[in-house]
Every structure is written in structure tokens, then in C-alpha cells.
Design a protein around this motif. Structure first.
Motif, PDB file in Angstrom:
ATOM      1  N   ALA A  21       0.859  -1.183   0.000  1.00  0.00           N
ATOM      2  CA  ALA A  21       0.000   0.000   0.000  1.00  0.00           C
ATOM      3  C   ALA A  21       0.894   1.231   0.000  1.00  0.00           C
ATOM      4  N   ALA A  22       0.828   2.009  -1.084  1.00  0.00           N
ATOM      5  CA  ALA A  22       1.628   3.240  -1.186  1.00  0.00           C
ATOM      6  C   ALA A  22       0.856   4.340  -0.465  1.00  0.00           C
ATOM      7  N   VAL A  23       1.388   4.797   0.667  1.00  0.00           N
ATOM      8  CA  VAL A  23       0.575   5.610   1.586  1.00  0.00           C
ATOM      9  C   VAL A  23       0.946   7.092   1.658  1.00  0.00           C
ATOM     10  N   LYS A  24       1.721   7.584   0.685  1.00  0.00           N
ATOM     11  CA  LYS A  24       2.103   9.000   0.791  1.00  0.00           C
ATOM     12  C   LYS A  24       0.859   9.888   0.916  1.00  0.00           C
ATOM     13  N   THR A  25       0.929  10.845   1.786  1.00  0.00           N
ATOM     14  CA  THR A  25      -0.138  11.821   2.116  1.00  0.00           C
ATOM     15  C   THR A  25      -1.331  11.225   2.878  1.00  0.00           C
ATOM     16  N   GLN A  44       6.322   3.828   1.977  1.00  0.00           N
ATOM     17  CA  GLN A  44       6.410   5.257   2.285  1.00  0.00           C
ATOM     18  C   GLN A  44       7.391   5.938   1.346  1.00  0.00           C
ATOM     19  N   ASN A  45       7.088   7.174   0.984  1.00  0.00           N
ATOM     20  CA  ASN A  45       8.001   7.925   0.117  1.00  0.00           C
ATOM     21  C   ASN A  45       8.992   8.784   0.881  1.00  0.00           C
ATOM     22  N   TYR A  46       8.582   9.210   2.067  1.00  0.00           N
ATOM     23  CA  TYR A  46       9.393  10.186   2.792  1.00  0.00           C
ATOM     24  C   TYR A  46       9.718   9.679   4.187  1.00  0.00           C
ATOM     25  N   LEU A  66      10.646   1.660   2.114  1.00  0.00           N
ATOM     26  CA  LEU A  66      10.856   3.002   1.585  1.00  0.00           C
ATOM     27  C   LEU A  66      10.832   2.904   0.060  1.00  0.00           C
ATOM     28  N   ILE A  67       9.843   3.569  -0.550  1.00  0.00           N
ATOM     29  CA  ILE A  67       9.705   3.492  -2.008  1.00  0.00           C
ATOM     30  C   ILE A  67      10.047   4.817  -2.681  1.00  0.00           C
ATOM     31  N   GLY A  68      10.330   5.840  -1.876  1.00  0.00           N
ATOM     32  CA  GLY A  68      10.762   7.124  -2.425  1.00  0.00           C
ATOM     33  C   GLY A  68      12.271   7.263  -2.314  1.00  0.00           C
ATOM     34  N   LEU A 148      14.702  -5.826  -7.287  1.00  0.00           N
ATOM     35  CA  LEU A 148      14.783  -4.625  -8.121  1.00  0.00           C
ATOM     36  C   LEU A 148      13.435  -3.914  -8.065  1.00  0.00           C
ATOM     37  N   MET A 149      13.492  -2.597  -8.203  1.00  0.00           N
ATOM     38  CA  MET A 149      12.250  -1.850  -8.359  1.00  0.00           C
ATOM     39  C   MET A 149      12.414  -0.872  -9.515  1.00  0.00           C
ATOM     40  N   THR A 150      11.317  -0.628 -10.209  1.00  0.00           N
ATOM     41  CA  THR A 150      11.334   0.444 -11.209  1.00  0.00           C
ATOM     42  C   THR A 150       9.998   1.161 -11.206  1.00  0.00           C
ATOM     43  N   MET A 151      10.055   2.432 -11.573  1.00  0.00           N
ATOM     44  CA  MET A 151       8.837   3.229 -11.722  1.00  0.00           C
ATOM     45  C   MET A 151       8.346   3.164 -13.162  1.00  0.00           C
ATOM     46  N   GLY A 152       9.266   3.279 -14.092  1.00  0.00           N
ATOM     47  CA  GLY A 152       8.879   3.410 -15.489  1.00  0.00           C
ATOM     48  C   GLY A 152       8.408   4.825 -15.757  1.00  0.00           C
ATOM     49  N   GLY A 191       4.956  -1.579 -11.022  1.00  0.00           N
ATOM     50  CA  GLY A 191       3.535  -1.439 -11.285  1.00  0.00           C
ATOM     51  C   GLY A 191       2.845  -0.651 -10.195  1.00  0.00           C
ATOM     52  N   MET A 192       1.998   0.317 -10.626  1.00  0.00           N
ATOM     53  CA  MET A 192       1.221   1.152  -9.728  1.00  0.00           C
ATOM     54  C   MET A 192      -0.260   1.001 -10.106  1.00  0.00           C
ATOM     55  N   SER A 193      -1.102   1.875  -9.566  1.00  0.00           N
ATOM     56  CA  SER A 193      -2.551   1.695  -9.791  1.00  0.00           C
ATOM     57  C   SER A 193      -2.920   1.474 -11.262  1.00  0.00           C
ATOM     58  N   ASP A 194      -2.310   2.268 -12.120  1.00  0.00           N
ATOM     59  CA  ASP A 194      -2.728   2.190 -13.524  1.00  0.00           C
ATOM     60  C   ASP A 194      -1.933   1.160 -14.336  1.00  0.00           C
ATOM     61  N   VAL A 207       3.759  -5.279  -6.180  1.00  0.00           N
ATOM     62  CA  VAL A 207       3.227  -4.068  -6.815  1.00  0.00           C
ATOM     63  C   VAL A 207       2.962  -3.012  -5.749  1.00  0.00           C
ATOM     64  N   ARG A 208       3.027  -1.747  -6.156  1.00  0.00           N
ATOM     65  CA  ARG A 208       2.846  -0.630  -5.200  1.00  0.00           C
ATOM     66  C   ARG A 208       1.609   0.165  -5.597  1.00  0.00           C
ATOM     67  N   ILE A 209       0.585   0.101  -4.788  1.00  0.00           N
ATOM     68  CA  ILE A 209      -0.680   0.708  -5.187  1.00  0.00           C
ATOM     69  C   ILE A 209      -1.148   1.739  -4.161  1.00  0.00           C
ATOM     70  N   GLY A 210      -1.458   2.936  -4.659  1.00  0.00           N
ATOM     71  CA  GLY A 210      -1.932   4.008  -3.791  1.00  0.00           C
ATOM     72  C   GLY A 210      -3.372   4.367  -4.104  1.00  0.00           C
ATOM     73  N   MET A 211      -3.568   5.037  -5.225  1.00  0.00           N
ATOM     74  CA  MET A 211      -4.884   5.612  -5.537  1.00  0.00           C
ATOM     75  C   MET A 211      -5.989   4.578  -5.639  1.00  0.00           C
ATOM     76  N   LYS A 212      -5.672   3.425  -6.164  1.00  0.00           N
ATOM     77  CA  LYS A 212      -6.717   2.407  -6.311  1.00  0.00           C
ATOM     78  C   LYS A 212      -7.174   1.871  -4.942  1.00  0.00           C
ATOM     79  N   GLN A 216      -8.242   9.475  -4.761  1.00  0.00           N
ATOM     80  CA  GLN A 216      -7.404  10.593  -5.194  1.00  0.00           C
ATOM     81  C   GLN A 216      -6.503  11.066  -4.059  1.00  0.00           C
ATOM     82  N   ARG A 217      -5.313  11.476  -4.426  1.00  0.00           N
ATOM     83  CA  ARG A 217      -4.345  11.921  -3.434  1.00  0.00           C
ATOM     84  C   ARG A 217      -4.622  13.356  -2.997  1.00  0.00           C
ATOM     85  N   ARG A 218      -4.305  13.657  -1.732  1.00  0.00           N
ATOM     86  CA  ARG A 218      -4.360  15.050  -1.292  1.00  0.00           C
ATOM     87  C   ARG A 218      -3.214  15.806  -1.930  1.00  0.00           C
TER      88      ARG A 218
HETATM   89  C1  LIG Z   1       2.720   7.077  -5.271  1.00  0.00           C
HETATM   90  C2  LIG Z   1       3.574   5.949  -5.643  1.00  0.00           C
HETATM   91  C3  LIG Z   1       3.035   4.709  -6.018  1.00  0.00           C
HETATM   92  C4  LIG Z   1       1.548   4.464  -6.145  1.00  0.00           C
HETATM   93  O1  LIG Z   1       1.017   5.219  -7.174  1.00  0.00           O
HETATM   94  P1  LIG Z   1      -0.570   5.214  -7.422  1.00  0.00           P
HETATM   95  O2  LIG Z   1      -0.708   5.790  -8.771  1.00  0.00           O
HETATM   96  O3  LIG Z   1      -1.145   6.068  -6.345  1.00  0.00           O
HETATM   97  O4  LIG Z   1      -1.012   3.805  -7.327  1.00  0.00           O
HETATM   98  C5  LIG Z   1       3.900   3.687  -6.306  1.00  0.00           C
HETATM   99  N1  LIG Z   1       5.240   3.846  -6.230  1.00  0.00           N
HETATM  100  C6  LIG Z   1       5.785   5.009  -5.877  1.00  0.00           C
HETATM  101  C7  LIG Z   1       7.260   5.114  -5.819  1.00  0.00           C
HETATM  102  C8  LIG Z   1       4.981   6.089  -5.576  1.00  0.00           C
HETATM  103  O5  LIG Z   1       5.551   7.260  -5.231  1.00  0.00           O
END
Ligand SMILES: *Cc1c(COP(=O)(O)O)cnc(C)c1O
Length: 221
Positions: A21-25, A44-46, A66-68, A148-152, A191-194, A207-212, A216-218
Motif C-alpha cells: 500500500a503506497a501511503v504517501k499523504t 512510504q516515500n518520505y 521506503l519506495i521514495g 529490483l524496483m522500477t517506476m517506469g 507497477g502502480m494503480s494504472d 506491486v505498489r498501489i496508492g490511488m486504487k 485521489q491523493r491530497r
Molecule cells: C505514489 C507511488 C506509487 C503508487 O502510485 P498510485 O498511482 O497512487 O497507485 C507507487 N510507487 C511510488 C514510488 C509512488 O511514489
């Protein structure tokens, strides 16, 4: 809502894929709801934000990733909070983490962040430099590389992100074959929400999922 979202995602994920669960904000109560609904890994990003939430919710038997990006001057605090640091992209940062872990007698699990699209303004090591970086990091006694991790890149259409996941998977397999000491390539986190369904097709097992999950993020932070 959070609960239903998580249950829906968990139901559709293949059994070998872990959900972060990507929990930033997000606030402590949202994160607690997510944990109640079955989340076992918090991303967490920060460092600062993580420290605050950590204090508020205590040890809930979840893992903290830590994903940030990690700034060198936050390494000391980061190694105390996190179970996994997913964003290692330089030897300098790895050495700092190694040093900080030595002083608290911890072996830190890390992932190497790959800048799979070779975007100049983004973090992560370029694909062609990953092997040499990992070989150097494997010499550090207080670090274990487990993935390994990647954002793409941001892609439209979304499908255009697929080659970058493919390339990261290729590096993942190549590193595995090297059988390096202190390296155990278990997790491919992409991989993220989309994009997580595409990422899973290309071999992601985390996978790292926030918005789904949270909506919506603050706009703060
Ligand atoms: C915010 C974030 C995510 C999740 O993104 P969503 O689009 O909210 O699912 C995944 N990885 C990283 C590094 C992020 O900062």
C-alpha cells in the motif's frame, strides 16, 4: 471504501504477487484501515512522514518499505524505521546505509532502483550500469540485495510502459544468474494503480498501489 478496494485487488492478484500500500499523504487512520483490511506492507516515500506515522500507529506487525528516494542525510533515521529500502541507486548511498546499519547491528534488505527509461531527471541506475553497481554493493556486509524496483515513465497510452518492465525483468534474471554473495534476487517490484496488471504480465511479483486503494491523493506534500 478502503476495505473493499483492498479486497478487490487482493482477490485479483495472482498468489505469488505481494501488494504494497503506497501511503504517501495518507493519515494514520487510513493506514490503519488498510492494515485491518489485510495490507501487510506499507510503502512510504518520505522518511519524515514515515517516522510520524510510525509513532502514531506503532508496531502493527507490518513491513515498512521506503519506495521514495533516500537522501544521504536521512539514512540514519531510515535504517531504524524501514525493513526494506527499495530505492538504492548509488554506491555512495549504499555505503552510507551499510555504515549506519553496522552501528545498530542490522542487515538492511534493499532493492536496486532501475531507471528503466533512462530518464535524465529521475532517480535510479541506468539498466546498463545495474550489474556493476550490484557487484559493488554485494561487498557491503550490512546490506542484502533482495530485489529490483522500477517506476517506469509516465505513458500514454499506458501500454507503452510494457517494454520498460520487460527490460527490468531481464536485468532481474541476469543478476540472478550471477549468484553473487549477499544478493538474493527474489522481488521484482513494479507497477502502480494504472500499470500493475501490465507489470504482473511482465513478471512483477510485488506491486505498489496508492490511488486504487485510497482514492485521489491530497495535494499537500
Ligand atoms: C505514489 C507511488 C506509487 C503508487 O502510485 P498510485 O498511482 O497512487 O497507485 C507507487 N510507487 C511510488 C514510488 C509512488 O511514489
Amino acid at each position: 471504501m478502503i476495505k473493499q478496494n483492498i479486497q478487490q485487488i487482493l482477490n485479483e492478484l495472482p498468489a505469488n504477487v505481494e501488494l504494497i500500500a503506497a501511503v504517501k499523504t495518507r493519515c494514520a487512520s487510513e493506514i490503519l484501515q488498510a492494515i485491518d483490511a489485510g495490507i501487510t506492507i506499507i510503502g512510504q516515500n518520505y522518511v519524515q512522514e514515515a517516522a510520524k506515522i510510525y509513532e502514531e500507529i506503532g508496531n502493527k506487525k507490518v513491513k515498512w518499505h521506503l519506495i521514495g528516494h533516500l537522501q544521504i542525510n536521512k539514512a540514519k533515521q531510515a535504517v531504524q524505521i524501514f525493513d526494506v529500502i527499495e530505492t538504492i541507486d548509488s554506491l555512495k548511498l549504499a555505503k552510507e546505509i551499510d555504515k549506519r546499519c553496522a552501528s545498530i547491528n542490522k542487515i538492511m534488505q534493499v532493492f536496486i532502483e532501475i531507471n528503466s527509461a533512462r530518464e535524465p531527471n529521475k532517480f535510479g541506475v541506468f539498466p546498463e550500469q545495474a550489474e556493476i553497481l550490484i557487484k559493488e554493493i554485494s561487498k557491503l556486509p550490512h546490506i542484502k540485495v533482495t530485489g529490483l524496483m522500477t517506476m517506469g515513465p509516465v505513458c500514454s497510452p499506458l501500454e507503452d510502459i510494457r517494454p520498460f518492465f520487460k527490460e527490468t525483468k531481464k536485468i532481474f534474471e541476469e543478476i540472478k544468474l550471477l549468484n553473487l554473495k549477499n544478493v538474493d534476487m527474489k522481488y521484482l517490484c513494479m507497477g502502480m494503480s494504472d500499470s500493475y496488471l501490465i507489470a504482473i504480465q511482465e513478471g512483477a511479483n510485488m506491486v505498489r498501489i496508492g490511488m486504487k486503494i485510497f482514492g485521489q491523493r491530497r495535494r499537500t506534500i
